[in-house]
Design a protein around this motif. Structure first.
Motif, mmCIF file in Angstrom:
data_model
loop_
_atom_site.group_PDB
_atom_site.id
_atom_site.type_symbol
_atom_site.label_atom_id
_atom_site.label_comp_id
_atom_site.label_asym_id
_atom_site.label_seq_id
_atom_site.Cartn_x
_atom_site.Cartn_y
_atom_site.Cartn_z
ATOM 1 N N GLY A 138 0.861 -1.245 -0.068
ATOM 2 C CA GLY A 138 0.073 -0.021 0.011
ATOM 3 C C GLY A 138 0.894 1.259 -0.102
ATOM 4 O O GLY A 138 2.009 1.119 0.542
ATOM 5 N N TRP A 186 -5.274 4.542 2.700
ATOM 6 C CA TRP A 186 -4.404 4.476 1.620
ATOM 7 C C TRP A 186 -4.916 4.805 0.263
ATOM 8 O O TRP A 186 -6.101 5.036 -0.126
ATOM 9 C CB TRP A 186 -4.369 2.615 1.257
ATOM 10 C CG TRP A 186 -4.105 2.146 2.533
ATOM 11 C CD1 TRP A 186 -4.811 1.247 3.340
ATOM 12 C CD2 TRP A 186 -2.822 1.819 3.149
ATOM 13 N NE1 TRP A 186 -4.112 0.559 4.443
ATOM 14 C CE2 TRP A 186 -2.800 0.788 4.291
ATOM 15 C CE3 TRP A 186 -1.448 2.415 2.829
ATOM 16 C CZ2 TRP A 186 -1.606 0.642 5.098
ATOM 17 C CZ3 TRP A 186 -0.359 2.027 3.707
ATOM 18 C CH2 TRP A 186 -0.547 1.241 4.542
ATOM 19 N N SER A 205 -3.691 0.489 -2.945
ATOM 20 C CA SER A 205 -3.320 -0.687 -2.219
ATOM 21 C C SER A 205 -3.734 -1.987 -3.158
ATOM 22 O O SER A 205 -4.376 -1.871 -3.752
ATOM 23 C CB SER A 205 -3.864 -0.902 -0.677
ATOM 24 O OG SER A 205 -5.443 -0.937 -0.948
#
Length: 235
Positions: free
Chosen positions: A104, A153, A156
Protein backbone atom coordinates in the motif's frame (compact mmCIF):
# COMPACT_ATOMS: atom_id res chain seq x y z
CA UNK A 1 16.49 79.47 -41.40
CA UNK A 2 16.50 75.74 -40.95
CA UNK A 3 19.26 74.01 -39.09
CA UNK A 4 19.90 70.36 -39.75
CA UNK A 5 21.87 68.00 -37.59
CA UNK A 6 23.58 64.95 -38.93
CA UNK A 7 23.57 62.02 -36.50
CA UNK A 8 26.99 61.10 -35.20
CA UNK A 9 28.54 58.17 -37.00
CA UNK A 10 28.15 54.80 -35.33
CA UNK A 11 31.27 53.71 -33.58
CA UNK A 12 32.18 50.24 -34.78
CA UNK A 13 32.73 47.62 -32.13
CA UNK A 14 36.44 46.91 -31.94
CA UNK A 15 37.40 43.59 -33.50
CA UNK A 16 38.94 42.21 -30.27
CA UNK A 17 35.66 42.76 -28.43
CA UNK A 18 33.70 41.03 -31.20
CA UNK A 19 36.03 38.05 -31.05
CA UNK A 20 35.75 37.93 -27.26
CA UNK A 21 31.95 38.04 -27.49
CA UNK A 22 31.99 35.17 -29.98
CA UNK A 23 34.25 33.12 -27.72
CA UNK A 24 32.15 33.74 -24.60
CA UNK A 25 28.87 33.00 -26.40
CA UNK A 26 30.31 29.84 -27.90
CA UNK A 27 31.64 28.66 -24.54
CA UNK A 28 28.27 29.19 -22.84
CA UNK A 29 26.42 27.41 -25.66
CA UNK A 30 28.86 24.50 -25.52
CA UNK A 31 28.50 24.16 -21.74
CA UNK A 32 24.69 24.35 -21.77
CA UNK A 33 24.39 21.97 -24.70
CA UNK A 34 26.80 19.51 -23.13
CA UNK A 35 24.98 19.54 -19.79
CA UNK A 36 21.60 19.06 -21.46
CA UNK A 37 22.90 16.20 -23.61
CA UNK A 38 24.56 14.51 -20.61
CA UNK A 39 21.39 14.73 -18.52
CA UNK A 40 19.28 13.36 -21.37
CA UNK A 41 21.72 10.51 -21.95
CA UNK A 42 21.57 9.61 -18.24
CA UNK A 43 17.76 9.42 -18.37
CA UNK A 44 17.89 7.25 -21.50
CA UNK A 45 20.39 4.89 -19.86
CA UNK A 46 18.27 4.66 -16.68
CA UNK A 47 14.80 4.35 -18.25
CA UNK A 48 15.61 2.88 -21.66
CA UNK A 49 13.32 3.03 -24.66
CA UNK A 50 10.40 1.68 -22.60
CA UNK A 51 10.43 4.66 -20.24
CA UNK A 52 10.64 2.51 -17.10
CA UNK A 53 13.16 2.07 -14.30
CA UNK A 54 12.88 -1.51 -13.01
CA UNK A 55 14.44 -2.95 -9.86
CA UNK A 56 14.15 -6.55 -11.01
CA UNK A 57 12.74 -9.23 -8.70
CA UNK A 58 14.43 -9.91 -5.37
CA UNK A 59 13.54 -11.52 -2.06
CA UNK A 60 12.81 -9.13 0.80
CA UNK A 61 12.12 -10.13 4.37
CA UNK A 62 11.62 -8.79 7.87
CA UNK A 63 10.95 -10.37 11.24
CA UNK A 64 8.81 -7.36 12.15
CA UNK A 65 5.30 -6.40 11.07
CA UNK A 66 6.16 -4.27 8.02
CA UNK A 67 8.70 -2.91 5.59
CA UNK A 68 8.23 0.85 5.17
CA UNK A 69 9.95 3.33 2.88
CA UNK A 70 9.44 7.00 2.16
CA UNK A 71 8.37 7.99 -1.32
CA UNK A 72 10.23 11.18 -2.24
CA UNK A 73 8.03 14.19 -1.51
CA UNK A 74 6.68 15.29 -4.88
CA UNK A 75 5.68 18.75 -6.07
CA UNK A 76 4.13 19.87 -9.36
CA UNK A 77 3.51 16.34 -10.61
CA UNK A 78 1.14 17.78 -13.23
CA UNK A 79 4.03 19.83 -14.61
CA UNK A 80 6.24 16.74 -14.75
CA UNK A 81 3.45 14.75 -16.40
CA UNK A 82 3.08 17.40 -19.09
CA UNK A 83 6.65 16.64 -20.18
CA UNK A 84 7.29 12.98 -19.37
CA UNK A 85 3.75 11.61 -19.24
CA UNK A 86 2.00 10.64 -16.01
CA UNK A 87 4.57 9.02 -13.67
CA UNK A 88 3.36 5.70 -12.28
CA UNK A 89 4.89 3.65 -9.48
CA UNK A 90 4.27 -0.10 -9.72
CA UNK A 91 5.01 -2.64 -7.02
CA UNK A 92 4.42 -6.37 -7.01
CA UNK A 93 4.97 -8.68 -4.04
CA UNK A 94 4.44 -12.42 -3.75
CA UNK A 95 2.82 -14.10 -0.76
CA UNK A 96 4.63 -16.92 1.03
CA UNK A 97 2.49 -17.04 4.18
CA UNK A 98 -1.05 -18.26 4.86
CA UNK A 99 -2.42 -14.75 5.47
CA UNK A 100 -1.45 -13.32 2.08
CA UNK A 101 0.54 -10.18 1.32
CA UNK A 102 -0.45 -6.51 1.38
CA UNK A 103 1.18 -3.57 -0.40
CA UNK A 104 0.00 0.00 0.00
CA UNK A 105 0.84 3.67 -0.46
CA UNK A 106 -0.49 6.13 2.08
CA UNK A 107 0.08 9.68 3.33
CA UNK A 108 3.21 9.68 5.48
CA UNK A 109 1.49 11.07 8.57
CA UNK A 110 -1.33 8.50 8.35
CA UNK A 111 1.11 5.59 7.94
CA UNK A 112 3.18 6.87 10.87
CA UNK A 113 0.08 7.03 13.06
CA UNK A 114 -1.06 3.56 11.95
CA UNK A 115 2.30 1.97 12.81
CA UNK A 116 2.83 3.98 16.00
CA UNK A 117 4.01 1.58 18.70
CA UNK A 118 4.42 -1.31 16.22
CA UNK A 119 7.77 -2.89 15.41
CA UNK A 120 8.68 -2.43 11.74
CA UNK A 121 11.72 -2.04 9.51
CA UNK A 122 12.28 1.31 7.82
CA UNK A 123 14.13 1.19 4.50
CA UNK A 124 16.85 3.85 4.68
CA UNK A 125 18.56 3.12 1.37
CA UNK A 126 18.25 0.78 -1.57
CA UNK A 127 19.86 -0.11 -4.86
CA UNK A 128 18.31 -1.68 -7.94
CA UNK A 129 19.32 -4.43 -10.35
CA UNK A 130 19.56 -6.38 -8.14
CA UNK A 131 17.26 -4.96 -5.49
CA UNK A 132 19.05 -4.56 -2.15
CA UNK A 133 17.70 -2.86 0.97
CA UNK A 134 19.31 -1.16 3.96
CA UNK A 135 16.91 -1.07 6.90
CA UNK A 136 16.68 0.33 10.41
CA UNK A 137 14.46 -1.43 12.93
CA UNK A 138 11.83 0.55 14.85
CA UNK A 139 10.85 -1.03 18.20
CA UNK A 140 7.30 -1.80 19.27
CA UNK A 141 4.70 -4.53 19.65
CA UNK A 142 4.86 -7.48 17.29
CA UNK A 143 1.62 -7.15 15.30
CA UNK A 144 -0.31 -4.34 13.63
CA UNK A 145 -4.00 -4.06 12.87
CA UNK A 146 -4.83 -5.59 9.46
CA UNK A 147 -3.73 -3.01 6.89
CA UNK A 148 -6.64 -3.71 4.58
CA UNK A 149 -9.03 -2.44 7.26
CA UNK A 150 -7.51 1.06 7.10
CA UNK A 151 -9.14 3.70 4.91
CA UNK A 152 -6.24 6.11 4.32
CA UNK A 153 -4.44 4.21 1.55
CA UNK A 154 -4.33 6.04 -1.78
CA UNK A 155 -3.43 2.77 -3.53
CA UNK A 156 -3.27 -0.78 -2.17
CA UNK A 157 -3.47 -4.44 -3.12
CA UNK A 158 -3.91 -7.68 -1.19
CA UNK A 159 -3.41 -11.18 -2.55
CA UNK A 160 -2.84 -14.78 -1.54
CA UNK A 161 -0.44 -15.07 -4.48
CA UNK A 162 0.88 -11.85 -6.07
CA UNK A 163 -0.26 -8.38 -4.99
CA UNK A 164 0.14 -5.84 -7.81
CA UNK A 165 -0.11 -2.12 -7.06
CA UNK A 166 -0.14 0.71 -9.60
CA UNK A 167 -0.07 4.24 -8.17
CA UNK A 168 -0.23 7.37 -10.35
CA UNK A 169 2.26 9.53 -8.44
CA UNK A 170 0.68 12.54 -6.72
CA UNK A 171 1.88 15.72 -5.06
CA UNK A 172 2.61 15.22 -1.38
CA UNK A 173 4.57 13.12 1.11
CA UNK A 174 3.81 9.39 1.01
CA UNK A 175 5.12 6.10 2.35
CA UNK A 176 5.15 2.66 0.74
CA UNK A 177 4.35 -0.35 2.95
CA UNK A 178 4.70 -4.12 2.48
CA UNK A 179 3.11 -6.35 5.15
CA UNK A 180 1.38 -9.61 5.82
CA UNK A 181 -2.29 -9.09 5.09
CA UNK A 182 -3.28 -9.79 8.71
CA UNK A 183 -0.60 -7.48 10.17
CA UNK A 184 1.35 -10.35 11.74
CA UNK A 185 5.15 -10.24 12.06
CA UNK A 186 7.54 -12.21 9.89
CA UNK A 187 7.32 -11.35 6.19
CA UNK A 188 9.17 -12.96 3.30
CA UNK A 189 8.28 -11.93 -0.22
CA UNK A 190 9.69 -11.59 -3.70
CA UNK A 191 9.20 -7.95 -4.66
CA UNK A 192 9.68 -5.85 -7.76
CA UNK A 193 9.44 -2.06 -8.10
CA UNK A 194 9.08 -0.14 -11.35
CA UNK A 195 8.78 3.59 -12.06
CA UNK A 196 7.22 4.44 -15.41
CA UNK A 197 7.63 7.72 -17.31
CA UNK A 198 5.84 7.07 -20.62
CA UNK A 199 7.41 9.92 -22.59
CA UNK A 200 10.86 9.84 -20.99
CA UNK A 201 12.58 8.30 -24.02
CA UNK A 202 11.27 10.54 -26.84
CA UNK A 203 11.66 13.70 -24.73
CA UNK A 204 15.18 12.75 -23.63
CA UNK A 205 16.13 11.83 -27.18
CA UNK A 206 14.97 15.24 -28.37
CA UNK A 207 16.93 16.98 -25.61
CA UNK A 208 19.99 14.87 -26.43
CA UNK A 209 19.86 15.86 -30.09
CA UNK A 210 19.11 19.51 -29.30
CA UNK A 211 21.90 19.65 -26.73
CA UNK A 212 24.31 18.14 -29.22
CA UNK A 213 23.36 20.71 -31.86
CA UNK A 214 23.72 23.57 -29.37
CA UNK A 215 27.12 22.31 -28.19
CA UNK A 216 28.31 21.88 -31.78
CA UNK A 217 27.23 25.41 -32.68
CA UNK A 218 29.02 26.71 -29.59
CA UNK A 219 32.23 24.92 -30.54
CA UNK A 220 31.97 26.42 -34.03
CA UNK A 221 31.72 29.94 -32.58
CA UNK A 222 34.76 29.35 -30.39
CA UNK A 223 36.73 28.06 -33.39
CA UNK A 224 35.76 31.14 -35.42
CA UNK A 225 36.84 33.44 -32.58
CA UNK A 226 40.19 31.67 -32.17
CA UNK A 227 40.82 31.65 -35.92
CA UNK A 228 40.13 35.38 -36.22
CA UNK A 229 42.38 36.11 -33.26
CA UNK A 230 45.24 34.19 -34.85
CA UNK A 231 44.77 35.99 -38.16
CA UNK A 232 44.75 39.35 -36.42
CA UNK A 233 47.94 38.47 -34.58
CA UNK A 234 49.77 37.73 -37.84
CA UNK A 235 48.74 40.94 -39.60
Amino acid sequence: MTTTYDPPPLTPVPAPRRRAALAVTGTVMTALGGLAAAAAAAVIVAFGSSGSLDSGSAEVSTSSAALVTDVAAMEDVDGIAAVTGSPTLRLSATSTGPSGVFVGVGPADAVTEYLSGVAFDRITDFSVDPLRLDVTGEPGVASAAPPGDQDFWVASATSQSVADLAWPVQDGDYQLVVMNADGSPGLTSTAQVRLELPNAFPVSLGVLIGGGVLATAGIALVVVAVTRSRRAATT
